[in-house]
Motif scaffolding. Structure first.
Motif, PDB file in Angstrom:
ATOM      1  N   LEU A  27       0.826  -1.207   0.000  1.00 64.99           N
ATOM      2  CA  LEU A  27       0.000   0.000   0.000  1.00 64.99           C
ATOM      3  C   LEU A  27       0.859   1.255   0.000  1.00 64.99           C
ATOM      4  CD1 LEU A  27      -2.532  -1.144   2.746  1.00 64.99           C
ATOM      5  CD2 LEU A  27      -2.958  -1.051   0.290  1.00 64.99           C
ATOM      6  N   SER A  28       0.403   2.283  -0.676  1.00 65.69           N
ATOM      7  CA  SER A  28       1.113   3.562  -0.611  1.00 65.69           C
ATOM      8  C   SER A  28       0.894   4.212   0.751  1.00 65.69           C
ATOM      9  CB  SER A  28       0.638   4.497  -1.719  1.00 65.69           C
ATOM     10  OG  SER A  28      -0.751   4.730  -1.589  1.00 65.69           O
ATOM     11  N   ASN A  29      -0.257   3.959   1.335  1.00 66.99           N
ATOM     12  CA  ASN A  29      -0.525   4.423   2.690  1.00 66.99           C
ATOM     13  C   ASN A  29      -1.655   3.582   3.257  1.00 66.99           C
ATOM     14  OD1 ASN A  29      -3.294   5.965   2.755  1.00 66.99           O
ATOM     15  ND2 ASN A  29      -2.294   6.701   0.907  1.00 66.99           N
ATOM     16  N   ILE A  30      -1.861   3.671   4.532  1.00 68.16           N
ATOM     17  CA  ILE A  30      -3.014   3.011   5.138  1.00 68.16           C
ATOM     18  C   ILE A  30      -3.721   4.026   6.024  1.00 68.16           C
ATOM     19  CG2 ILE A  30      -1.880   2.077   7.198  1.00 68.16           C
ATOM     20  CD1 ILE A  30      -3.636  -0.542   6.291  1.00 68.16           C
ATOM     21  N   GLN A  31      -5.028   3.959   5.998  1.00 70.42           N
ATOM     22  CA  GLN A  31      -5.830   4.884   6.774  1.00 70.42           C
ATOM     23  C   GLN A  31      -6.690   4.091   7.763  1.00 70.42           C
ATOM     24  OE1 GLN A  31      -7.926   7.508   4.022  1.00 70.42           O
ATOM     25  NE2 GLN A  31      -6.199   7.452   2.610  1.00 70.42           N
ATOM     26  N   TRP A  32      -6.955   4.712   8.882  1.00 69.46           N
ATOM     27  CA  TRP A  32      -7.814   4.108   9.893  1.00 69.46           C
ATOM     28  C   TRP A  32      -9.018   5.008  10.121  1.00 69.46           C
ATOM     29  CZ3 TRP A  32      -7.491  -0.664  12.125  1.00 69.46           C
ATOM     30  CH2 TRP A  32      -6.300  -1.378  11.947  1.00 69.46           C
ATOM     31  N   TYR A  33     -10.174   4.364  10.211  1.00 69.05           N
ATOM     32  CA  TYR A  33     -11.426   5.057  10.449  1.00 69.05           C
ATOM     33  C   TYR A  33     -12.138   4.405  11.633  1.00 69.05           C
ATOM     34  CZ  TYR A  33     -11.010   7.272   5.854  1.00 69.05           C
ATOM     35  OH  TYR A  33     -10.579   8.012   4.771  1.00 69.05           O
TER      36      TYR A  33
ATOM     37  N   THR B  25     -15.254   3.534  27.692  1.00 68.45           N
ATOM     38  CA  THR B  25     -16.531   3.259  27.016  1.00 68.45           C
ATOM     39  C   THR B  25     -16.697   4.113  25.759  1.00 68.45           C
ATOM     40  OG1 THR B  25     -17.634   4.798  28.519  1.00 68.45           O
ATOM     41  CG2 THR B  25     -17.713   2.463  29.102  1.00 68.45           C
ATOM     42  N   THR B  26     -16.020   5.233  25.719  1.00 71.08           N
ATOM     43  CA  THR B  26     -16.101   6.096  24.526  1.00 71.08           C
ATOM     44  C   THR B  26     -15.359   5.506  23.332  1.00 71.08           C
ATOM     45  OG1 THR B  26     -14.217   7.315  25.398  1.00 71.08           O
ATOM     46  CG2 THR B  26     -16.415   8.244  25.795  1.00 71.08           C
ATOM     47  N   ASP B  27     -14.583   4.456  23.569  1.00 67.84           N
ATOM     48  CA  ASP B  27     -13.864   3.820  22.462  1.00 67.84           C
ATOM     49  C   ASP B  27     -14.745   2.854  21.673  1.00 67.84           C
ATOM     50  OD1 ASP B  27     -10.964   3.525  24.603  1.00 67.84           O
ATOM     51  OD2 ASP B  27     -11.432   5.094  23.134  1.00 67.84           O
ATOM     52  N   VAL B  28     -15.943   2.614  22.159  1.00 67.24           N
ATOM     53  CA  VAL B  28     -16.838   1.656  21.491  1.00 67.24           C
ATOM     54  C   VAL B  28     -17.085   2.072  20.043  1.00 67.24           C
ATOM     55  CG1 VAL B  28     -19.251   0.907  21.409  1.00 67.24           C
ATOM     56  CG2 VAL B  28     -17.994   0.824  23.558  1.00 67.24           C
ATOM     57  N   GLY B  29     -17.034   1.094  19.154  1.00 67.79           N
ATOM     58  CA  GLY B  29     -17.289   1.350  17.740  1.00 67.79           C
ATOM     59  C   GLY B  29     -16.588   0.316  16.884  1.00 67.79           C
ATOM     60  N   THR B  30     -16.716   0.483  15.593  1.00 68.89           N
ATOM     61  CA  THR B  30     -16.017  -0.398  14.660  1.00 68.89           C
ATOM     62  C   THR B  30     -14.826   0.343  14.074  1.00 68.89           C
ATOM     63  OG1 THR B  30     -18.067  -1.553  14.109  1.00 68.89           O
ATOM     64  CG2 THR B  30     -16.226  -1.807  12.585  1.00 68.89           C
ATOM     65  N   TYR B  31     -13.691  -0.280  14.126  1.00 66.19           N
ATOM     66  CA  TYR B  31     -12.466   0.316  13.617  1.00 66.19           C
ATOM     67  C   TYR B  31     -12.117  -0.345  12.285  1.00 66.19           C
ATOM     68  CZ  TYR B  31     -12.039   2.470  18.158  1.00 66.19           C
ATOM     69  OH  TYR B  31     -12.288   3.220  19.290  1.00 66.19           O
ATOM     70  N   PHE B  32     -12.037   0.466  11.268  1.00 70.45           N
ATOM     71  CA  PHE B  32     -11.725  -0.012   9.924  1.00 70.45           C
ATOM     72  C   PHE B  32     -10.350   0.480   9.490  1.00 70.45           C
ATOM     73  CE2 PHE B  32     -15.808  -1.625   8.540  1.00 70.45           C
ATOM     74  CZ  PHE B  32     -16.760  -0.864   9.213  1.00 70.45           C
ATOM     75  N   CYS B  33      -9.603  -0.404   8.863  1.00 78.19           N
ATOM     76  CA  CYS B  33      -8.446   0.063   8.121  1.00 78.19           C
ATOM     77  C   CYS B  33      -8.853   0.149   6.656  1.00 78.19           C
ATOM     78  CB  CYS B  33      -7.250  -0.861   8.292  1.00 78.19           C
ATOM     79  SG  CYS B  33      -7.502  -2.534   7.665  1.00 78.19           S
ATOM     80  N   ALA B  34      -8.167   0.968   5.900  1.00 72.16           N
ATOM     81  CA  ALA B  34      -8.497   1.131   4.485  1.00 72.16           C
ATOM     82  C   ALA B  34      -7.239   1.512   3.724  1.00 72.16           C
ATOM     83  CB  ALA B  34      -9.570   2.208   4.311  1.00 72.16           C
ATOM     84  N   GLY B  35      -7.119   0.942   2.539  1.00 74.40           N
ATOM     85  CA  GLY B  35      -5.966   1.241   1.711  1.00 74.40           C
ATOM     86  C   GLY B  35      -6.388   1.725   0.346  1.00 74.40           C
ATOM     87  N   PRO B  36      -5.652   2.675  -0.221  1.00 77.42           N
ATOM     88  CA  PRO B  36      -5.977   3.171  -1.556  1.00 77.42           C
ATOM     89  C   PRO B  36      -5.600   2.134  -2.605  1.00 77.42           C
ATOM     90  CG  PRO B  36      -4.001   4.237  -0.758  1.00 77.42           C
ATOM     91  CD  PRO B  36      -4.474   3.344   0.340  1.00 77.42           C
TER      92      PRO B  36
END
Lengths: 113, 116
Positions: free
Chosen positions: A29-35, A81-92
């Motif tokens: 990957l040229s970069n990786i992003q986290w959402y 508890t504020t960390d709750v959620g889905t963490y996605f990585c994404a690559g271009p």
């Protein structure tokens, strides 16, 4: 086509415990992003890693990009508890002069108070 | 902080009907995207748009889909004849200047499309 894989799919922790999610790409990957996506919300950009072996920190979150630029991790220290959620990585993955993001399936983090 | 705005927040449509989802990207952004997320699944790329034309599209973005930037602010996704499997959350995103892969994308709140 390019695949971006994430593990684990789910992680349940007690508040105060650490959490890590791992991301692997089938190609460099040229970069990786986290959402982060809160339940019922939209993906919110957290960070982007560009350099091989790069490590970035945001408060309790530590992001790493592998030396081969094919894998990445997100580590949360002392979850809240504020960390709750889905963490996605994404690559271009687009070729030429533009790109599209290929998302991993995400890791759903739940935190027990 | 500037936001990507999407309307409507929820759209209910009969199968076979046309639907238009609307987005207002961040004002100085030049690159626009549509993604969809079926409930409980990952975010899937549909299409990217730059300089008034499609830059890339996925295999999901078939002849039933089209995008348009009808004026200087709106960016729309049209589904011509909706199918049950089109039910999903549709996210619009935009990114800033610098046509390389290092620009983060900013997502709107999404439109939940329900096909009956």
């Amino acid at each position: 086509g390019q695949q971006v894989m994430q593990i684990p799919q789910y992680q349940h922790v007690q508040e105060g415990e650490d959490f890590t999610t791992y991301c692997n790409s089938s190609t460099t990957l040229s970069n990786i992003q986290w959402y982060k996506q809160r339940p019922g919300g939209h993906p919110v950009f957290l960070i982007q890693l560009v350099k091989s072996g790069e490590v970035k920190k945001q408060k309790r979150l530590t992001f790493q990009f592998g030396e081969a630029k094919k894998n990445s991790s997100l580590h949360i220290t002392a979850t809240q508890t504020t960390d709750v959620g889905t963490y996605f990585c994404a690559g271009p993955t687009g070729g030429g002069s533009n790109y599209k993001l290929t998302f991993g399936k995400g890791t759903l983090l739940t935190v027990n108070p | 902080e500037p936001e990507v705005t999407q309307t409507p927040s929820h759209q209910v449509t009969q199968m076979g009907q046309e639907v238009i989802l609307r987005c207002v990207p961040i004002s100085n952004h030049l690159y626009f995207y549509w993604y969809r997320q079926i409930l409980g699944q990952k975010v899937e790329f549909l299409v990217s748009f730059y300089n008034n034309e499609i830059s890339e599209k996925s295999e999901i973005f078939d002849d039933q889909f089209s995008v348009e930037r009808p004026d200087g602010s709106n960016f729309t996704l049209k589904i011509r004849s909706t199918k049950l499997e089109d039910s999903a959350m549709y996210f619009c995103a935009s990114s800033g200047a610098g046509w390389d892969s290092n620009q983060p994308q900013h997502f709107g709140d999404g439109t939940r499309l329900s096909i009956l």
